[in-house]
Scaffold this motif. Structure first.
Motif, PDB file in Angstrom:
ATOM      1  N   ARG A   1      35.869  29.527   3.524  1.00 23.68           N
ATOM      2  CA  ARG A   1      34.954  30.633   3.234  1.00 23.68           C
ATOM      3  C   ARG A   1      33.725  30.082   2.527  1.00 23.68           C
ATOM      4  O   ARG A   1      33.832  29.221   1.647  1.00 23.68           O
ATOM      5  CB  ARG A   1      35.635  31.696   2.364  1.00 23.68           C
ATOM      6  CG  ARG A   1      34.743  32.873   2.032  1.00 23.68           C
ATOM      7  CD  ARG A   1      35.482  33.917   1.193  1.00 23.68           C
ATOM      8  NE  ARG A   1      35.842  33.390  -0.109  1.00 23.68           N
ATOM      9  CZ  ARG A   1      36.343  34.142  -1.105  1.00 23.68           C
ATOM     10  NH1 ARG A   1      36.567  35.414  -0.901  1.00 23.68           N
ATOM     11  NH2 ARG A   1      36.643  33.584  -2.249  1.00 23.68           N
TER      12      ARG A   1
ATOM     13  N   LEU B   1      30.762  30.250  -0.039  1.00 18.09           N
ATOM     14  CA  LEU B   1      30.530  30.866  -1.335  1.00 18.09           C
ATOM     15  C   LEU B   1      29.036  30.968  -1.578  1.00 18.09           C
ATOM     16  O   LEU B   1      28.325  29.953  -1.572  1.00 18.09           O
ATOM     17  CB  LEU B   1      31.192  30.052  -2.450  1.00 18.09           C
ATOM     18  CG  LEU B   1      32.707  29.884  -2.355  1.00 18.09           C
ATOM     19  CD1 LEU B   1      33.216  29.006  -3.493  1.00 18.09           C
ATOM     20  CD2 LEU B   1      33.407  31.236  -2.374  1.00 18.09           C
TER      21      LEU B   1
ATOM     22  N   GLU C   1      29.788  25.139  -6.030  1.00 17.65           N
ATOM     23  CA  GLU C   1      30.894  25.240  -5.082  1.00 17.65           C
ATOM     24  C   GLU C   1      30.388  25.982  -3.860  1.00 17.65           C
ATOM     25  O   GLU C   1      29.982  27.137  -3.953  1.00 17.65           O
ATOM     26  CB  GLU C   1      32.080  25.966  -5.706  1.00 17.65           C
ATOM     27  CG  GLU C   1      32.743  25.193  -6.839  1.00 17.65           C
ATOM     28  CD  GLU C   1      34.000  25.875  -7.332  1.00 17.65           C
ATOM     29  OE1 GLU C   1      34.399  26.867  -6.695  1.00 17.65           O
ATOM     30  OE2 GLU C   1      34.573  25.418  -8.335  1.00 17.65           O
TER      31      GLU C   1
ATOM     32  N   GLU D   1      35.132  27.298  -0.060  1.00 18.61           N
ATOM     33  CA  GLU D   1      36.477  27.545  -0.594  1.00 18.61           C
ATOM     34  C   GLU D   1      37.464  27.467   0.565  1.00 18.61           C
ATOM     35  O   GLU D   1      37.277  28.107   1.595  1.00 18.61           O
ATOM     36  CB  GLU D   1      36.563  28.916  -1.256  1.00 18.61           C
ATOM     37  CG  GLU D   1      37.955  29.241  -1.786  1.00 18.61           C
ATOM     38  CD  GLU D   1      38.070  30.661  -2.308  1.00 18.61           C
ATOM     39  OE1 GLU D   1      39.145  31.024  -2.809  1.00 18.61           O
ATOM     40  OE2 GLU D   1      37.070  31.406  -2.190  1.00 18.61           O
ATOM     41  N   THR D   2      38.507  26.681   0.403  1.00 16.97           N
ATOM     42  CA  THR D   2      39.477  26.485   1.467  1.00 16.97           C
ATOM     43  C   THR D   2      40.840  27.027   1.061  1.00 16.97           C
ATOM     44  O   THR D   2      41.137  27.189  -0.123  1.00 16.97           O
ATOM     45  CB  THR D   2      39.606  24.997   1.840  1.00 16.97           C
ATOM     46  OG1 THR D   2      39.995  24.256   0.674  1.00 16.97           O
ATOM     47  CG2 THR D   2      38.289  24.457   2.367  1.00 16.97           C
ATOM     48  N   GLY D   3      41.650  27.284   2.045  1.00 19.69           N
ATOM     49  CA  GLY D   3      43.019  27.750   1.857  1.00 19.69           C
ATOM     50  C   GLY D   3      43.839  27.391   3.082  1.00 19.69           C
ATOM     51  O   GLY D   3      43.443  26.531   3.880  1.00 19.69           O
TER      52      GLY D   3
ATOM     53  N   GLY E   1      45.632  31.294  -0.778  1.00 21.71           N
ATOM     54  CA  GLY E   1      44.220  31.387  -1.104  1.00 21.71           C
ATOM     55  C   GLY E   1      43.607  32.658  -0.556  1.00 21.71           C
ATOM     56  O   GLY E   1      44.254  33.457   0.146  1.00 21.71           O
TER      57      GLY E   1
ATOM     58  N   ALA F   1      40.564  32.609   1.176  1.00 19.51           N
ATOM     59  CA  ALA F   1      39.472  32.237   2.066  1.00 19.51           C
ATOM     60  C   ALA F   1      39.428  33.093   3.325  1.00 19.51           C
ATOM     61  O   ALA F   1      38.361  33.296   3.898  1.00 19.51           O
ATOM     62  CB  ALA F   1      39.587  30.762   2.446  1.00 19.51           C
TER      63      ALA F   1
ATOM     64  N   GLU G   1      31.446  18.866  -0.463  1.00 17.35           N
ATOM     65  CA  GLU G   1      31.850  20.168   0.080  1.00 17.35           C
ATOM     66  C   GLU G   1      31.912  20.114   1.603  1.00 17.35           C
ATOM     67  O   GLU G   1      32.812  20.714   2.213  1.00 17.35           O
ATOM     68  CB  GLU G   1      30.851  21.235  -0.375  1.00 17.35           C
ATOM     69  CG  GLU G   1      30.818  21.472  -1.880  1.00 17.35           C
ATOM     70  CD  GLU G   1      32.084  22.125  -2.390  1.00 17.35           C
ATOM     71  OE1 GLU G   1      32.531  23.117  -1.787  1.00 17.35           O
ATOM     72  OE2 GLU G   1      32.643  21.631  -3.390  1.00 17.35           O
TER      73      GLU G   1
ATOM     74  N   GLU H   1      35.103  18.344   2.641  1.00 17.27           N
ATOM     75  CA  GLU H   1      36.256  19.240   2.515  1.00 17.27           C
ATOM     76  C   GLU H   1      36.316  20.220   3.685  1.00 17.27           C
ATOM     77  O   GLU H   1      37.389  20.495   4.239  1.00 17.27           O
ATOM     78  CB  GLU H   1      36.181  20.001   1.197  1.00 17.27           C
ATOM     79  CG  GLU H   1      37.345  20.948   0.972  1.00 17.27           C
ATOM     80  CD  GLU H   1      37.233  21.705  -0.344  1.00 17.27           C
ATOM     81  OE1 GLU H   1      38.126  22.514  -0.628  1.00 17.27           O
ATOM     82  OE2 GLU H   1      36.240  21.482  -1.065  1.00 17.27           O
TER      83      GLU H   1
END
Length: 381
Positions: A138, A140, A150, A153-155, A172, A174, A246, A249
């Motif tokens: 997701r 941010l 940031e 955001e990962t999950g 998470g 996300a 980022e 990731e």
């Protein structure tokens, strides 16, 4: 007199009334904290229900009314043709997953992966249950990019796809799956395809979020590139490197997902994935391929921006060194004159002359000015 002041005697005196006034609160507090001062026992709760987000039975693509227990829903699905259970879980613990795994016949290795949620995207088969692992992402929203920003955001979303059930385990925030369930329930023809229709819809939503993240990072890169190559560029190397981290990731979440999708769309998935659903998975694979190309391009562009910024820093350092060297050369003229005339020799030219001092100062100023113009013309100052 003694009887009136004794609370046990039931007298109506002031002391007895005060005792009755405090008796009720004391008894209430005793019930709350216990007679021995220990906290009250915590009432037992259903640990499985705490992880269950939603559990529904679908027959011919239509959700059946009522909220059913996951075990009874599975039994009902196995008794009816073209029926399956969709069980949604959010960050279950080992204690919460154990009874579900026993009821649905899940392999212990897959259950361990679903609890820990530290897996790369993959596709595994355990007897008649397919285990699919996806990484969610997701974008941010943020203001100016800094070394602490940031961006992604990962999950994880893990799916157990069986003959009469599909279990989605989300870790998470996300990518929430409640909108996927709502959209699917409005498309009964697709939902009638069974559990693999849910697997497709979840994968499609995850890849759609990939596209949003890639577009957001691309906007950040455009702003970063404009700032780096502007005259008053203020972007630091730390902020560029943070965006690089980022992006790495995000790339770890996107690129490995390509292999499971290739397996689902290949001929090897015949007999497992319905033919119509394989067509939908090919569309998801196409979107994922374009996203990977975009991520790769963004990564190359970010590397170029980082190298350009490093080159700018080197140039700035060289310019600073040239300025320092220029001013040092100008100062050397004055230092040399002061050093020569500071030797205090008895016989020095023009030492007793009245105009020697102003002429010397004038010569030093002219020499310094000439050097300044030369350095200025060559771009050193």
């Amino acid at each position: 007199m003694a009887e009136r002041n004794n609370p046990a005697a039931g007298g109506n005196g002031h002391s007895g009334g005060r005792s009755r006034t405090w008796t009720a609160p004391v008894r209430a507090m005793t019930r709350i904290i216990g007679a021995d001062g220990s906290p009250p026992p915590t009432p037992a709760r259903d640990v499985v229900r705490s992880a269950v987000v939603d559990c529904a039975l679908y027959v011919d693509g239509v959700r059946q009314e009522g909220r059913q227990d996951y075990a009874s829903a599975l039994a009902a699905a196995r008794e009816q043709p073209n029926a399956f259970v969709w069980l949604g879980l959010h960050e279950p613990s080992e204690a919460e997953m154990a009874p579900i795994a026993e009821a649905y016949g899940l392999h212990e290795l897959a259950v361990e992966d679903a609890v820990k949620a530290e897996q790369r995207p993959k596709l595994e088969r355990f007897n008649d249950v397919v285990f699919l692992v996806c990484r969610t992402a997701r974008y941010l929203e943020h203001g100016r990019l800094t070394e602490h920003s940031e961006v992604v955001e990962t999950g994880q979303v893990l799916m157990f796809i069986g003959p009469a059930f599909v279990i989605t385990v989300r870790h998470g925030n996300a990518s929430r799956l409640s909108p996927v369930r709502t959209d699917l329930e409005a498309r009964q023809e697709l939902l009638a395809q069974g559990p693999w229709a849910v697997a497709y819809a979840v994968s499609d939503r995850i890849v759609d979020h990939y596209i949003e993240v890639a577009d957001g990072i691309e906007d950040d890169l455009d702003a970063l590139e404009e700032d780096v190559f502007s005259r008053a560029g203020t972007s630091s190397i730390q902020s560029i490197y943070q965006l690089k981290r980022e992006l790495v990731e995000f790339r770890r979440a996107v690129v490995p997902f390509q292999r499971p999708l290739l397996t689902l769309t290949s001929d090897a998935s015949r007999g497992t994935v319905p033919k119509e659903i394989r067509r939908y998975f090919r569309d998801v694979q196409d979107h994922l391929s374009r996203t990977i190309e975009q991520v790769t391009g963004n990564d190359d562009l970010l590397n170029s921006i980082l190298q350009a910024r490093l080159a700018q820093v080197s140039v700035d350092q060289n310019n600073d060194m040239r300025k320092i060297a220029s001013w040092a050369a100008i100062a050397t003229v004055w230092t040399a004159a002061a050093g020569i005339y500071g030797m205090n020799f008895d016989f020095m030219p023009e030492l007793k002359w009245r105009y020697s001092y102003p002429i010397l100062i004038m010569l030093l100023v002219i020499t310094s000015g000439t050097l300044y113009r030369l350095f200025r013309r060559n771009g050193w100052l």
